[in-house]
Design an enzyme around this catalytic site. Structure first.
Site, PDB file in Angstrom:
ATOM      1  N   HIS A 161       0.824  -1.231  -0.118  1.00 54.87           N
ATOM      2  CA  HIS A 161      -0.039  -0.022   0.497  1.00 54.87           C
ATOM      3  C   HIS A 161       1.207   1.140   0.207  1.00 54.87           C
ATOM      4  O   HIS A 161       2.005   1.338   0.332  1.00 54.87           O
ATOM      5  CB  HIS A 161      -0.696  -0.131   1.162  1.00 54.87           C
ATOM      6  CG  HIS A 161      -0.532   0.147   2.462  1.00 54.87           C
ATOM      7  ND1 HIS A 161      -0.257   1.090   2.896  1.00 54.87           N
ATOM      8  CD2 HIS A 161       0.011  -1.247   3.397  1.00 54.87           C
ATOM      9  CE1 HIS A 161       1.494   0.752   4.223  1.00 54.87           C
ATOM     10  NE2 HIS A 161       0.953  -0.755   4.734  1.00 54.87           N
ATOM     11  N   CYS A 187       2.389  -5.406   6.424  1.00 55.02           N
ATOM     12  CA  CYS A 187       2.655  -5.016   5.206  1.00 55.02           C
ATOM     13  C   CYS A 187       3.757  -4.249   4.917  1.00 55.02           C
ATOM     14  O   CYS A 187       4.810  -3.966   5.703  1.00 55.02           O
ATOM     15  CB  CYS A 187       1.354  -4.004   4.970  1.00 55.02           C
ATOM     16  SG  CYS A 187      -1.022  -4.704   5.872  1.00 55.02           S
TER      17      CYS A 187
END
Length: 546
Positions: A440, A459
């Protein structure tokens, strides 16, 4: 455990027209032994049951040896194979795992090396080497990694029989080695670093950071070490005990190769990297070669790979893994010893523009709820909301004491609304996996200026989300760069499915090849995984088995 598929695949017996079945090439009894005897020879060489089965399948239909000629000498294929096994160290593997000399060249356990014993020993070593060259010597799952390469079907018996029949042993082995340019580059780097054992020593750590013009006792040794490593290419007279501009440039090049801010200054971290011995760097390269062998057969689809300790993403077009990547960019990965980014291979199938951030339970319990209890305005200020249900269509619940209690018990959850302040930035790249890891954007773009970037909860934050999004959406009608920018700046939470899935590889190399320069580069072992793998490689080889 289940026997590896490479030994379980049923193979139609391969026959050969070799003339090696003449009496002089046969065993002492004058006839080529039965396959049961050959299996016993393999067992005497330490072969596991599955390896004995593989040897039997390899010799089924043969009337004589595969590698030894009628006069007892090696056939061309035999010379080729034994040379490859003896040179296994060039690939970061141990020749002793594949070619016990007593079984090949001289007296064996009973005082003589029979033709059958010698031939079986070569076949057994070849099958072991082929397996390790292609899939790795260590099963990554035994050291806690989730990789699926070992589950792919590989019939090495069939490949070996075909190589003997066609006389292309070397070509067959080349095809089995990982197809990535980084792999062949690291093989060359391994040779160079093993040759650097006598490199001049690094200078001792200075009391303060050394800059251009400062006195530096030992500058001559420093330059010699930098020259040996390939970082110093300048020639001509240099000050004996002064840190000059040419040396600073060489230090900056060394820093770039070792993940250190390339300011050309000689500080403690740079000195520490300089003091790592070439032998230790060679070990890092050996570990990297092993990890590259773990990767599954890729290349049929577009691929995104993230090298975790080097904080770098690279992307390849379909079928071009053997070429330099289409582009690279920096990434931020999981925090060491707390929320490490896992190693795995999955498939990206969609993007979400202006995503919600669904706060994971661990962050909710450890960070959000304590903050809310101290500051009732926390959720509103952070653009967070309490919701009931799963998915982006979940209903919003007012912030009340009852709702907070439900949060604490896990019956409600918290998410952050889309926008530039959202923790995921303006686009999320989704490759479903059990660890709930994804790529992301991020509002904290200033962190990409740092040379060590393990700041996330696991992440992966990417430095250039629009570039990656436009590339990922190739083939989806209407999704140009302008459309991507519009979606990121808009008001809607938008999912877009990819035209074709993309392989996503999260892997861990502390030695690699810079695709732009061809330089060998090293990284700090941020998660402490090198020592674990090194111990596994030092242990006696375990046959792929049960």
């Amino acid at each position: 455990m289940v026997i590896r598929r490479w030994l379980a695949v049923v193979l139609v017996a391969v026959s050969t027209t070799s003339g090696c079945g003449s009496p002089t090439a046969r065993d002492q009894a004058g006839v080529w032994p039965a396959t049961s005897t050959l299996a016993a020879e393999a067992a005497a060489s330490g072969a596991a049951a599955a390896e004995q089965d593989a040897v039997v399948r390899f010799y089924t239909g043969r009337s004589g040896p595969a590698w030894i000629a009628a006069d007892g000498s090696m056939t061309p294929a035999g010379r080729e194979m034994t040379a490859a096994l003896r040179a296994a160290a060039t690939e970061g593997l141990a020749p002793a795992d594949y070619l016990p000399r007593g079984d090949i060249d001289g007296p064996a356990r009973d005082g003589r090396a029979t033709t059958a014993r010698r031939d079986v020993a070569i076949s057994l070593g070849a099958l072991r080497y082929m397996h390790d060259l292609h899939l790795g010597r260590v099963d990554p799952r035994t050291i806690g990694l989730r990789l699926t390469a070992w589950d792919e079907p590989h019939d090495f018996v069939h490949l070996l029989a075909g190589a003997v029949a066609d006389g292309d042993v070397s070509a067959m082995l080349d095809r089995l080695s990982p197809p990535f340019p980084i792999y062949r580059g690291l093989v060359g780097a391994l040779r160079r670093y093993r040759e650097l054992a006598g490199a001049p020593p690094a200078p001792p750590a200075p009391r303060r950071t050394i800059e251009i013009g400062d006195a530096l006792p030992g500058a001559t040794d420093l330059r010699a070490r930098l020259a040996a490593f390939g970082d110093l290419t300048a020639s001509g007279a240099m000050p004996v005990d002064t840190y000059d501009a040419a040396t600073a440039d060489a230090v900056a090049h060394f820093q770039r190769r070792h993940g250190i801010q390339a300011d050309g200054r000689l500080g403690p971290r740079t000195i520490a990297a300089l003091q790592v011995s070439p032998a230790d760097r060679a070990v890092q390269i050996v570990l990297a070669l092993e990890r590259l062998r773990w990767l599954p057969d890729l290349g049929g689809r577009r691929t995104v790979a993230v090298n975790i300790p080097m904080f770098q993403l690279a992307a390849w077009e379909a079928g071009r893994l053997g070429e330099p990547p289409a582009f690279t960019m920096g990434v931020i990965v999981g925090r060491a010893a707390a929320t490490e980014t896992p190693v795995f291979v999955e498939t990206m199938d969609h993007l979400i523009f202006r995503p919600y951030w669904n706060v994971p339970p661990s962050i909710l319990d450890g960070e959000v709820l304590p903050a809310v209890r101290k500051d009732p305005g926390y959720l509103a200020r952070e653009r967070m909301e309490i919701v009931d249900g799963q998915g982006d269509g979940a209903s919003v619940v007012p912030e009340t004491p009852a709702a907070l209690e439900a949060l604490a018990h896990g019956s409600l959850r918290v998410r952050q609304r889309p926008g530039r302040a959202n923790a995921l930035g303006l686009v999320k790249f989704v490759f479903p996996n059990r660890e709930s890891v994804y790529m992301h954007g991020t509002p904290a773009t200033e962190l990409f200026a740092r040379d060590r970037r393990d700041f996330s909860h696991g992440c992966i934050r990417v430095a250039d989300p629009p570039r990656l999004a436009e590339w990922a959406l190739q083939g989806v009608p209407g999704w140009t760069g302008a459309r991507v920018a519009e979606a990121m700046a808009g008001a809607d939470n938008t999912r877009v499915d990819l035209a074709e899935p993309i392989d996503v590889v999260l892997f861990y190399l502390t030695a690699a090849i810079d695709p732009a320069t061809g330089d060998v580069v090293f990284a700090e072992d941020i998660y402490g995984r090198d020592a674990v793998l090194a111990r596994a490689l030092e242990a006696p080889r375990q046959p792929p088995g049960e």
